[in-house]
Write an enzyme that holds these catalytic residues in place. Sequence first.
Site, PDB file in Angstrom:
ATOM      1  N   HIS A   1       1.342 -12.595   0.813  1.00 35.46           N
ATOM      2  CA  HIS A   1       2.154 -12.243  -0.351  1.00 35.46           C
ATOM      3  C   HIS A   1       2.376 -13.401  -1.303  1.00 35.46           C
ATOM      4  O   HIS A   1       2.611 -13.199  -2.494  1.00 35.46           O
ATOM      5  CB  HIS A   1       3.454 -11.588   0.098  1.00 35.46           C
ATOM      6  CG  HIS A   1       3.215 -10.182   0.552  1.00 35.46           C
ATOM      7  ND1 HIS A   1       2.995  -9.858   1.857  1.00 35.46           N
ATOM      8  CD2 HIS A   1       3.087  -9.044  -0.158  1.00 35.46           C
ATOM      9  CE1 HIS A   1       2.767  -8.556   1.942  1.00 35.46           C
ATOM     10  NE2 HIS A   1       2.820  -8.045   0.732  1.00 35.46           N
TER      11      HIS A   1
ATOM     12  N   CYS B   1      -3.959   1.612  -2.447  1.00 39.13           N
ATOM     13  CA  CYS B   1      -3.398   0.516  -3.239  1.00 39.13           C
ATOM     14  C   CYS B   1      -3.626  -0.868  -2.627  1.00 39.13           C
ATOM     15  O   CYS B   1      -3.063  -1.840  -3.086  1.00 39.13           O
ATOM     16  CB  CYS B   1      -1.900   0.726  -3.472  1.00 39.13           C
ATOM     17  SG  CYS B   1      -0.957   0.636  -1.949  1.00 39.13           S
TER      18      CYS B   1
HETATM   19  C1  PEP Z   1      -0.982  -2.925   1.616  1.00 42.42           C
HETATM   20  O1  PEP Z   1      -0.526  -3.220   2.722  1.00 42.42           O
HETATM   21  O2  PEP Z   1      -2.159  -2.584   1.428  1.00 42.42           O
HETATM   22  C2  PEP Z   1      -0.126  -2.985   0.416  1.00 42.42           C
HETATM   23  C3  PEP Z   1      -0.572  -2.566  -0.743  1.00 42.42           C
HETATM   24  O3  PEP Z   1       1.103  -3.513   0.536  1.00 42.42           O
HETATM   25  P1  PEP Z   1       1.407  -5.058   0.687  1.00 42.42           P
HETATM   26  O4  PEP Z   1       0.165  -5.832   0.324  1.00 42.42           O
HETATM   27  O5  PEP Z   1       2.542  -5.381  -0.196  1.00 42.42           O
HETATM   28  O6  PEP Z   1       1.744  -5.190   2.136  1.00 42.42           O
END
Ligand code: PEP
Length: 762
Positions: free
Chosen positions: A380, A697
Site C-alpha cells: 500500500h 479492481c
Molecule cells: C485488492 O486486494 O486487489 C484490492 C484492490 O485492494 P487493496 O489493494 O487495497 O488490498
Amino acid sequence: MKKGRDNVELVCSVAELGSLFTQTHSLDQFLDRVVDTVARHMRVPVCSIYLYDDDKQELVLRSTRGLSPESVGSVRLRIGEGITGTALKELRPIRECRASTNPNFKFFAGIGEEKYEAFLAVPIVRGLRKIGVLVVQHRACGYFDETDATALRAISSQLAGAIENTKLFLDLTDKAAPPAPKDKEHDLGTSLLIKGIPGSRGFACGQVAFYGILSREEGLLAAAQDGESDLTIGDFERALQETEKELETLQAAMERQALDLQASLIFNAHLLMLKDPSFSNPIRERIESGHPVGAAVLEVVSQFVSVFKSSANPRLREKVQDVNDLGHRLLRNLTPGHDEVHDYRRRIVVAGQLLPSDMLKISTQKAAGLIIAEGSFTAHISILARSLDIPLVVAKDSRLFQLSEREILLIDAGQGTIYVNPDKTVTDHYDSLAAARRQRPAQAFDSGAGSELHTADQVRIRVFANINLISEIALARELGAEGIGLYRSEFPFLVRNDFPQEEEQYRIYKKIIEEMEGRDVVFRTLDVGGDKMLSYFPTVNEANPFLGLRAIRFSLQYKEIFRQQLNALLRAGGDRENPPGIMFPMISSVDDFLQVRSIVGECREKLLAAGKIRDSRQPRLGIMIELPAAVELAGELARVADFLCLGTNDLVQYMLAADRTNPDISHYYAPHHPAVLRALHRVTAAARAEDTPLSICGEIANQANLVPFLIGIGIRDFSLDPHGIPHFREIVRELRAEQAEKDAARLLRLATLREVEKTLLA
Ligand code: PEP
Ligand code: MG
C-alpha cells in the site's frame, strides 16, 4: 561420458559471479566473465550470451568467447529465428549433436561458427520477461548430454537477475548512443546501477537525502558542533520561529494538495514539540551554561530520540523520525546562509520503512523521488506513491545508506532501477525522455477518452478508476474513467495523525460523489491492518498481520468505528439519483456478509428515523472476492450480494500464501498462476450464473498480457489506477473478445506456470 566437466562447481561459481555483479562497474566485463567462466568449466571453446531487445524484438549477440569479436553487436536474430531464436521462442533448451542439420539452423558468414557442430542453447527468462539466451558450442558432435542441459538451465536461472540488470542498462545506453566498439569497455566512471523493484512510475534525478536520520550533511553537523561559532541564544530563538513558520507553511501546502486531509495536522507532532517548553527549555539552559548553540540542539534532540525509541508505546516509537526531522530543520535554520527551500525539495529521499503519513510529508516537501527498503508494487505504500505521483523504487541495498548527501541519484520507478552518480549517457537519455513526455503527456495517448469503450468486435467494456485521494479524481475523469470502481476509504485514515470523525468522513464522501457528477461510485469500507496499520490506534501486536485483524474483521471488532463510517456513507449518498455502492473487503463467508448487511440495515433505520436521510431505497452492497474461501463460495455470495468485485492483489497473496509486500518471495506472487486464473474464471462464471454484476479492481488489470484473458473469461467492468486507463483502453480497442475467449479457454487448461508464461509471451 563426463569429460571431466564439473557442472556442480560451475553452478556454484556462477552464483558467485552473480553476486560479483553488484560490485562491478563494467557491464560488458560482467558478461565477458560469465561466458569465460561457463566456457572454462564446461570445457567448451565457444560460449555466448544473446540479449533480447524488447523494442526491436530481436536477440543481439552481446558477449562471446570463441566466435569472432566482430560478431558482437552485429549478429541479430528474430524470435524463432535460428536455433537460438527458437530456444527463446519455445522457452526450452535446445541440444543438437550436429547443429547444421537442424531445420532452424541459421548460417552467419565470417563469425567462425561452422567448426562447432555440437550446440546447446538455453533461454534466460525472469517470470514473464524474456532476457536472452545462453549458448555453448563444441567441435565434437554429441558433446553435450542431458546433464549439461540441466546445468546450463540452472546457471541461466541463477544469472537471470544479474543479466537482466545488465540488459536494462545496455538497452538504455544503446538507445541513447550507438553501441561502443567491443574492445572499448563502457566507462561508467563512479556510476553504479542498483536494481530494485518498481514501486510507482516516472523517473527523477536529484541529490540524496536520508529520511529520519538527523543529518548526513557534513557542513551542517560540523557547524552544529563548532565551539568557535558565534551563534547566540537570540539565533536559537530566531531558528525556532523560522522552523515553526516553515512547518505551518508545509501544513497549509499539504492541505491544498490533499483535500481529504483538511482537518488533520499532519505536522502536528513537530509543531507540538517545538512549542513545548520541555523541549526548548533544556536547549536554552545548555546555551546559557556555555554550550555551543548547535551542540545544545543536537544533544537535546538525541536525548528525545533515545527516550522515544525505547518507549513501549509504538505511537511514540514512530515519532523518532519526526524528532530527527525537527532537529534537522532547527540546525539548518541555525546555519548561516542556509537556503530557504525545504529539506527534501528536488531530492531523492532514501528511507528504511515509511509510514503513509511520512510519505505525505515528504511529498508535500516536493521531494523528486523516493527509495524505500521494504515493499513491493502492490504494497500500500507503493499504491500511495502512485496516488501522489511520486517516483518510488523499492531496494534493499546497504550501499544506498553509505552515500553522502552530495551524491546524485537517478531513479526509474517504472523499471525499478537506481543509478548512483549517473554518467552523461544516462542523464541525456532521461532528459530526452522527459522532453518527449512534456510534449506528449499521458492524456494525449487517448484522444477518445470521453467515448464509450468497445473491443474491436464491439463488446462493451467499462473502465473505472481506483481512487485513494480526492486529488486523483480530476485526472481519472480526464483519462476517461466512467466512474469510481474502488475508493479506498482507509487512505484518509492512514495518512493522518488522528481518526476522522463521522462529519469529516461525510464531507469527504460527499465531495467525491459530487465531483463524479452522477457517475457510478463504489466506496470500500475501511481496510486497515496488514500493511496498513493506523499509527494512532492501539493496535494488537500480531505475528501475521495479513492473517489477523484486518479489513472487515477490524470493522466488526470495532463496531462503533464501522457504524460511524456507514452513517457517513449513507448520509453522503442517501438522496442521490444514483446512490453509491458500498463494498466490504476480506469477506470470508456468507455469514460475514449477512452480519455486515444487518449492521447497514440498522444504521439506515436509525438515520431514517432521525430524518438524516429520506431515501427509502436500499443501498447497493457488494463483496470483495479476495480470499480462497470466497472463491469457493462465489455462487452463494453472488446470490446474497448486489455486486462482486475481484480484489486480485489480495486474492493472489492468499491463494499462493505469498506476502504481497515481501520482495524476497516476489517470484511466488504470480498473478498468472494457473490456480489464480482458474479461480478468476470460477468467480466470473458464478456471478454470471446468478446475474450479479462483477468487476475487477486489482493491479492485474494493468498487466497488458493478462487483459485478454480477463475479457476472455467474461469480465466486462474494470477498475484501475487512473494512469493505467489510457493504455488499457488502447489494448481493449485492438482486442477481439471472441478470440480472447478461445485463448482464455486454452489458458485455463494449462497446469504449469511455465506453460502459462510461454503462452502469454508467445
Ligand atoms: C485488492 O486486494 O486487489 C484490492 C484492490 O485492494 P487493496 O489493494 O487495497 O488490498
Ligand atoms: Mg485487497
